[in-house]
Every structure is written in C-alpha cells, then in structure tokens.
Design a protein around this motif. Structure first.
Motif, PDB file in Angstrom:
ATOM      1  N   GLY A  66     -24.424  47.719 -17.885  1.00  0.00           N
ATOM      2  CA  GLY A  66     -24.240  47.625 -19.483  1.00  0.00           C
ATOM      3  C   GLY A  66     -25.045  46.289 -20.173  1.00  0.00           C
ATOM      4  N   LYS A  67     -25.986  45.844 -19.252  1.00  0.00           N
ATOM      5  CA  LYS A  67     -26.840  44.618 -19.702  1.00  0.00           C
ATOM      6  C   LYS A  67     -28.042  45.354 -20.684  1.00  0.00           C
ATOM      7  CE  LYS A  67     -29.719  40.702 -18.528  1.00  0.00           C
ATOM      8  NZ  LYS A  67     -30.283  39.867 -17.343  1.00  0.00           N
ATOM      9  N   ASP A  92     -37.689  42.093 -34.565  1.00  0.00           N
ATOM     10  CA  ASP A  92     -39.104  42.857 -34.646  1.00  0.00           C
ATOM     11  C   ASP A  92     -39.085  43.797 -33.366  1.00  0.00           C
ATOM     12  OD1 ASP A  92     -40.326  41.573 -36.857  1.00  0.00           O
ATOM     13  OD2 ASP A  92     -40.953  40.177 -35.439  1.00  0.00           O
ATOM     14  N   TYR A  93     -37.737  44.374 -33.040  1.00  0.00           N
ATOM     15  CA  TYR A  93     -37.659  44.978 -31.659  1.00  0.00           C
ATOM     16  C   TYR A  93     -37.772  46.562 -32.219  1.00  0.00           C
ATOM     17  CZ  TYR A  93     -35.644  40.999 -29.868  1.00  0.00           C
ATOM     18  OH  TYR A  93     -35.423  39.929 -29.004  1.00  0.00           O
ATOM     19  N   TYR A  94     -38.351  47.107 -31.373  1.00  0.00           N
ATOM     20  CA  TYR A  94     -38.709  48.736 -31.642  1.00  0.00           C
ATOM     21  C   TYR A  94     -38.082  49.517 -30.350  1.00  0.00           C
ATOM     22  CZ  TYR A  94     -41.430  48.038 -35.813  1.00  0.00           C
ATOM     23  OH  TYR A  94     -41.534  47.631 -37.103  1.00  0.00           O
ATOM     24  N   TYR A  95     -37.620  48.886 -29.355  1.00  0.00           N
ATOM     25  CA  TYR A  95     -37.243  49.286 -28.194  1.00  0.00           C
ATOM     26  C   TYR A  95     -35.906  48.854 -27.501  1.00  0.00           C
ATOM     27  CZ  TYR A  95     -41.994  51.197 -28.084  1.00  0.00           C
ATOM     28  OH  TYR A  95     -43.323  51.780 -28.461  1.00  0.00           O
ATOM     29  N   PHE A  96     -35.095  49.568 -27.014  1.00  0.00           N
ATOM     30  CA  PHE A  96     -34.166  48.858 -26.117  1.00  0.00           C
ATOM     31  C   PHE A  96     -33.761  49.852 -24.812  1.00  0.00           C
ATOM     32  CE2 PHE A  96     -31.683  51.637 -29.281  1.00  0.00           C
ATOM     33  CZ  PHE A  96     -30.995  52.205 -28.446  1.00  0.00           C
ATOM     34  N   CYS A  97     -32.927  49.090 -24.019  1.00  0.00           N
ATOM     35  CA  CYS A  97     -32.535  50.036 -23.008  1.00  0.00           C
ATOM     36  C   CYS A  97     -31.250  48.896 -22.434  1.00  0.00           C
ATOM     37  CB  CYS A  97     -33.575  49.955 -21.798  1.00  0.00           C
ATOM     38  SG  CYS A  97     -34.227  48.746 -21.033  1.00  0.00           S
ATOM     39  N   HIS A  98     -30.425  49.639 -21.421  1.00  0.00           N
ATOM     40  CA  HIS A  98     -29.319  49.226 -20.816  1.00  0.00           C
ATOM     41  C   HIS A  98     -29.298  49.529 -19.468  1.00  0.00           C
ATOM     42  CE1 HIS A  98     -28.220  49.605 -24.988  1.00  0.00           C
ATOM     43  NE2 HIS A  98     -27.517  48.231 -24.938  1.00  0.00           N
ATOM     44  N   ALA A 127     -24.446  55.101 -37.706  1.00  0.00           N
ATOM     45  CA  ALA A 127     -23.581  54.490 -37.039  1.00  0.00           C
ATOM     46  C   ALA A 127     -22.941  55.076 -35.875  1.00  0.00           C
ATOM     47  CB  ALA A 127     -22.235  54.214 -37.936  1.00  0.00           C
ATOM     48  N   SER A 128     -22.923  56.368 -35.775  1.00  0.00           N
ATOM     49  CA  SER A 128     -22.526  57.351 -34.629  1.00  0.00           C
ATOM     50  C   SER A 128     -23.767  57.037 -33.418  1.00  0.00           C
ATOM     51  CB  SER A 128     -22.446  58.687 -35.012  1.00  0.00           C
ATOM     52  OG  SER A 128     -23.734  59.209 -35.046  1.00  0.00           O
ATOM     53  N   ILE A 129     -24.942  56.866 -33.641  1.00  0.00           N
ATOM     54  CA  ILE A 129     -25.746  56.824 -32.585  1.00  0.00           C
ATOM     55  C   ILE A 129     -25.788  55.238 -32.141  1.00  0.00           C
ATOM     56  CG2 ILE A 129     -28.257  56.582 -32.060  1.00  0.00           C
ATOM     57  CD1 ILE A 129     -28.657  58.748 -34.301  1.00  0.00           C
ATOM     58  N   ILE A 130     -25.555  54.392 -33.212  1.00  0.00           N
ATOM     59  CA  ILE A 130     -25.221  52.958 -32.586  1.00  0.00           C
ATOM     60  C   ILE A 130     -24.041  52.881 -31.580  1.00  0.00           C
ATOM     61  CG2 ILE A 130     -24.714  50.765 -33.561  1.00  0.00           C
ATOM     62  CD1 ILE A 130     -26.355  51.270 -35.978  1.00  0.00           C
ATOM     63  N   GLN A 131     -22.862  53.425 -32.116  1.00  0.00           N
ATOM     64  CA  GLN A 131     -21.667  53.597 -31.269  1.00  0.00           C
ATOM     65  C   GLN A 131     -22.072  54.152 -30.003  1.00  0.00           C
ATOM     66  OE1 GLN A 131     -18.130  52.795 -32.583  1.00  0.00           O
ATOM     67  NE2 GLN A 131     -18.329  52.401 -30.417  1.00  0.00           N
ATOM     68  N   ALA A 132     -22.697  55.193 -29.969  1.00  0.00           N
ATOM     69  CA  ALA A 132     -23.180  56.019 -28.360  1.00  0.00           C
ATOM     70  C   ALA A 132     -23.963  55.135 -27.778  1.00  0.00           C
ATOM     71  CB  ALA A 132     -23.455  57.246 -28.878  1.00  0.00           C
ATOM     72  N   GLU A 133     -25.094  54.253 -28.318  1.00  0.00           N
ATOM     73  CA  GLU A 133     -25.957  53.721 -27.525  1.00  0.00           C
ATOM     74  C   GLU A 133     -25.636  52.084 -27.145  1.00  0.00           C
ATOM     75  OE1 GLU A 133     -28.733  54.837 -26.294  1.00  0.00           O
ATOM     76  OE2 GLU A 133     -28.758  56.882 -27.413  1.00  0.00           O
ATOM     77  N   SER A 134     -24.745  51.388 -27.939  1.00  0.00           N
ATOM     78  CA  SER A 134     -24.352  50.232 -27.597  1.00  0.00           C
ATOM     79  C   SER A 134     -23.584  49.949 -26.545  1.00  0.00           C
ATOM     80  CB  SER A 134     -24.041  49.529 -29.018  1.00  0.00           C
ATOM     81  OG  SER A 134     -24.998  49.914 -29.875  1.00  0.00           O
ATOM     82  N   ALA A 135     -23.512  48.628 -25.891  1.00  0.00           N
ATOM     83  CA  ALA A 135     -22.590  48.309 -24.835  1.00  0.00           C
ATOM     84  C   ALA A 135     -21.556  47.586 -25.456  1.00  0.00           C
ATOM     85  CB  ALA A 135     -23.532  47.364 -24.006  1.00  0.00           C
ATOM     86  N   ASP A 136     -21.794  46.823 -26.511  1.00  0.00           N
ATOM     87  CA  ASP A 136     -20.692  46.029 -27.145  1.00  0.00           C
ATOM     88  C   ASP A 136     -20.965  45.759 -28.645  1.00  0.00           C
ATOM     89  OD1 ASP A 136     -22.420  43.901 -27.330  1.00  0.00           O
ATOM     90  OD2 ASP A 136     -21.805  43.205 -25.271  1.00  0.00           O
ATOM     91  N   GLU A 137     -20.098  44.977 -29.484  1.00  0.00           N
ATOM     92  CA  GLU A 137     -20.306  44.819 -30.875  1.00  0.00           C
ATOM     93  C   GLU A 137     -21.690  43.972 -31.072  1.00  0.00           C
ATOM     94  OE1 GLU A 137     -17.000  43.532 -32.987  1.00  0.00           O
ATOM     95  OE2 GLU A 137     -15.837  45.118 -32.378  1.00  0.00           O
ATOM     96  N   ASP A 138     -21.928  43.013 -30.138  1.00  0.00           N
ATOM     97  CA  ASP A 138     -23.047  42.343 -30.519  1.00  0.00           C
ATOM     98  C   ASP A 138     -24.302  42.877 -30.148  1.00  0.00           C
ATOM     99  OD1 ASP A 138     -21.894  40.046 -30.979  1.00  0.00           O
ATOM    100  OD2 ASP A 138     -21.678  39.238 -28.950  1.00  0.00           O
ATOM    101  N   ASP A 139     -24.312  43.969 -29.230  1.00  0.00           N
ATOM    102  CA  ASP A 139     -25.501  44.820 -28.778  1.00  0.00           C
ATOM    103  C   ASP A 139     -25.735  45.753 -30.037  1.00  0.00           C
ATOM    104  OD1 ASP A 139     -27.371  45.952 -27.365  1.00  0.00           O
ATOM    105  OD2 ASP A 139     -26.084  47.528 -26.512  1.00  0.00           O
TER     106      ASP A 139
END
Length: 432
Positions: A410-411, A400-406, A306-318
C-alpha cells in the motif's frame, strides 16, 4: 187346369211373404223371467235390447259414480298434500331456528373476539410470511393467541378492505388488541421487530452490495441488481438528472452511500435501495453541492471522480494526491500526453478482476469504463465512494503529479514524468 195351376202359384207366394215378414217380439221382463239369467236383487245390466230410457239412466248413474270416485281421489290427494306441507313446514321452521341459533352464536363469539372482550393482556411474537394471504395471516394470529376466531377476522378484514395492505415480517402484538388495532399494526413496517443492521464499507460496488444484502437476509442479490439498473428511481432528485443511461452498467452505482443501515428481513428491494439513495442525498450537503457548482462539476462528475479515487487510494491522505493526479490529467492531459486516466480499477468494471468476468467472455471482455481505452471520466462511477473520497475529489492536493502507483503493502509513489513513473514502478515491485 190352368186355374188350379194359378191357385197353387198364389198359395206359394203367400207362404213366402209370411215367412219374410215373421218377427219375434218378446219383452225384456218376460225374457228375464223365462231365461233365469238374473237373480233377484242383482243390479240392472244394460243390454242391447234395453229401452233408450233405461240405457240413458244407467249411463248417467255410472258417470255419477265415476265423478264421485274422482272427487274422493282428489280429496285424498289434497289431504296428503296438506299433511306433507305441514311436515316440511315444521322441518323448515326447525332448520331456521337451528341456523339462527348457530349464526347468533357465531356473531356473538365473533364480535366478542373482534372487540377483544375480556381478553387477557400478554405479548406474543408472530411471523407473517412474505406474500401470505389473509387466511394464512389469520391462522398465524390464531396460533399465536392474538385472535380466537380466524374466520371472523378474515371476514372483517375483507369487509374493511384491508386484505392487500399487510406487511410481512416479525411483529410483537398484545393479545388484548381488537381487530382494528391488529390490522393497523400489521400494515406498517415501523412495528416490525425483524430488523437487521448491515454495514457497507466505502468502495463497495453494486454487485458486492447486492451479495451482502442477500447474505444478511434483506433481499436477493438478483433483485437488487435488476433494480439497480432500472428506471424505477427516476423520481429521486439525484437519479432523474442522470444521462447516458444506456452506457452505464448500473444506474445506481455511486449513489448507494456506504454506511450502516437498518433493513427488515425479506424487505422490498426497491424500498431498501431507496433508503440508501435518500441517505446519499443527505450526505451530499449544501456545502458539497455549492463547492461542486463553483468548480463547474455536476454531482455525477464528483461521484464519478470520487469513485476512482476511492478505488485507487491506499488511505485518506493518499486520496488527496491521487485526486491531484486525476485533476491534472483532466485539465492538462492533452498538453502532457496524459489525457487518458489509465486507472487499473476501471479495466474490468463492473467486475473487480479478470477472474470475476464470466468465463465465456473472459478472453475477449472489454469494459466501456476502461480508462486505458477512453478519454476522460468513464460513463459513471465504478464504486460507491465515502465522504473522504468525495471531499478529495472537490479539494485535491496542489501538485504537479501526473502519475501514481502503489506497492503490494500500500505504499504510494507519485511522479511528474513518465520516466520517474517507470522508476517508481520498479520501486513498488510492479516491474523488473
């Protein structure tokens, strides 16, 4: 002829014998009368020619006179001693009376103050300094009008063994409180009025929390950081189960739930951190714990993810999408070549950026949490996640995602393959 010569010799011998046997025999009375050395009425004087009886009588007379003088001297000394004793006895009695009056007056005023006898009721605010002695506390109470006899209060506090139980801080007291009520009032934080509210946003790390607490006047950042990586919280259920302590930068990272807290000024850092741990335990509800158990995850793993999700995400949906990427890599990373999570937020932990790393280490610094270098989750959480990130860690989106970026604004961009990810990096303005 011969006869004449013999007669002359005999006469010569007789004359010599009479001269040898001559004695002068004069009695004492005749001598004194004839010599005129002693006048009438003058005391007798012992002479070498006095009779033994006279000499003995005169010696005894002199001895009696000396003894009489000695007795007189002793009597005078005793009389002087009696007069001195009487004088000092009077002084002692006077001192005892004066001292008794003083002590009596002290006790009367002290007891009256102790019982708050006939004292007017008003409210006053006093500030007890941190680490203040009983004497200093008594002076503060005296200046505030709470007590009238600081010395007697200090004595009472010592007798009742209350000296080491006083709290520091700001208190509102009533001036008609007796000593027992005052002491009880000052021995609990619940009566303090110097309360500060501090809001911790989701995603702050321990260093940022420590800085905010110092800025708010709660306690020093240095103390917070020392306690955050100590074994002082092993009595808490959440903390005592943590392993790999030597690999973590801060034991309490991830366990200080973001929320609004009420602290006291100059609060004990251990007590302040304890409040936050207790709140984290409450936020991790039975439902959350049961769901983690169903998925085969420990609470530490949930908070870590959850800490990595918190640090990497733009918002709650992300958060739900980012969670899906991380879950997919953890489950299928070996098969897809994505076994490393590769999150930028872990590269310099416990710092946010390279610029925050101490200059002496900046060019060679390598974090034990760097997920570009290690496989799987880091040794511990990197920030303190909120409830949305915790829920996302337990309930990721099905993708099926293995990658993300912003992008800088914040998009979010997601990809299934490395090729798609490279295109997304260009779209996000992260590469040319």
């Amino acid at each position: 002829m011969r006869e004449d010569e013999n007669r002359r010799q005999n006469r010569s011998n007789e004359q010599q014998n009479r001269a040898r046997d001559f004695r002068v025999n004069i009695n004492d009375d005749a001598y004194r009368a004839d010599s005129g050395a002693q006048s009438a009425g003058e005391p007798d004087v012992l002479h070498s020619y006095s009779s033994p009886q006279t000499r003995k009588a005169m010696v005894e007379s002199e001895m009696r006179a000396m003894k009489a003088e000695e007795r007189a001297l002793k009597e005078r000394s005793r009389e002087k001693g009696r007069r001195n004793r009487n004088f000092f006895r009077m002084i002692w009695v006077a001192m005892v009376i004066i001292l008794g009056i003083g002590i009596g007056q002290y006790l009367v005023t002290g007891i009256a103050d102790m019982l708050a006898y006939q004292k007017q009721q008003t409210k006053v605010t006093v500030d007890i300094p941190k680490g203040a002695s009983v004497g200093e506390i008594a002076k503060v109470l005296y200046k505030g009008g709470v007590i009238n006899e600081p010395g007697f209060f200090q004595l009472y506090s010592g007798i009742t063994r209350a000296n080491n139980a006083y709290m520091n801080g700001t208190f509102e007291l009533e001036t008609d409180m007796d000593y027992e009520a005052i002491i009880n009032y000052l021995q609990t934080d619940n009566n303090r009025t110097d309360i500060v509210k501090v809001m911790f946003q989701e995603g702050l790390n321990v260093q940022e929390i420590a800085a905010l607490m110092e800025k708010s006047g709660v306690c020093s950042a240095k103390e917070i950081l020392e306690y955050a990586n100590s074994q002082d919280f092993n009595n808490y259920e959440l903390i005592k189960s943590l392993g790999n302590a030597s690999n973590r930068y801060y034991m309490l990272e991830g366990y200080l739930f973001p929320d609004t807290y009420e602290f006291y000024k100059d609060e004990d850092p251990k007590q302040a951190l304890g409040k936050m741990i207790n709140n984290t335990s409450k936020k991790l509800t039975t439902a959350i714990r049961d769901k983690a158990k169903e998925q085969g995850m420990s609470i530490d793993e949930v908070l870590n993810l959850a800490s990595i999700i918190q640090a990497e995400s733009a918002d709650e949906d992300d958060m739900l999408q980012v969670s899906s990427v991380l879950h997919n890599r953890l489950k299928n990373g070996v098969a897809t070549g994505t076994q490393k999570l590769g999150c930028d937020s872990t590269i310099f932990y416990p710092y946010r950026t390279k610029a925050q790393v101490p200059e002496a280490q900046r060019d060679t610094y390598t974090s034990r949490y760097n997920t570009y270098e290690i496989t799987g989750l880091p040794p511990g959480p990197i920030v303190n996640p909120g409830i949305a990130a915790i829920n996302a860690a337990l309930s990721p989106a099905k993708t099926d995602y293995y990658y993300f970026c912003h992008s800088a604004d914040g998009k979010a961009y997601y990809a299934k393959t490395a090729e798609q990810h490279q295109k997304n990096l260009k779209k996000a303005g992260l590469t040319k």
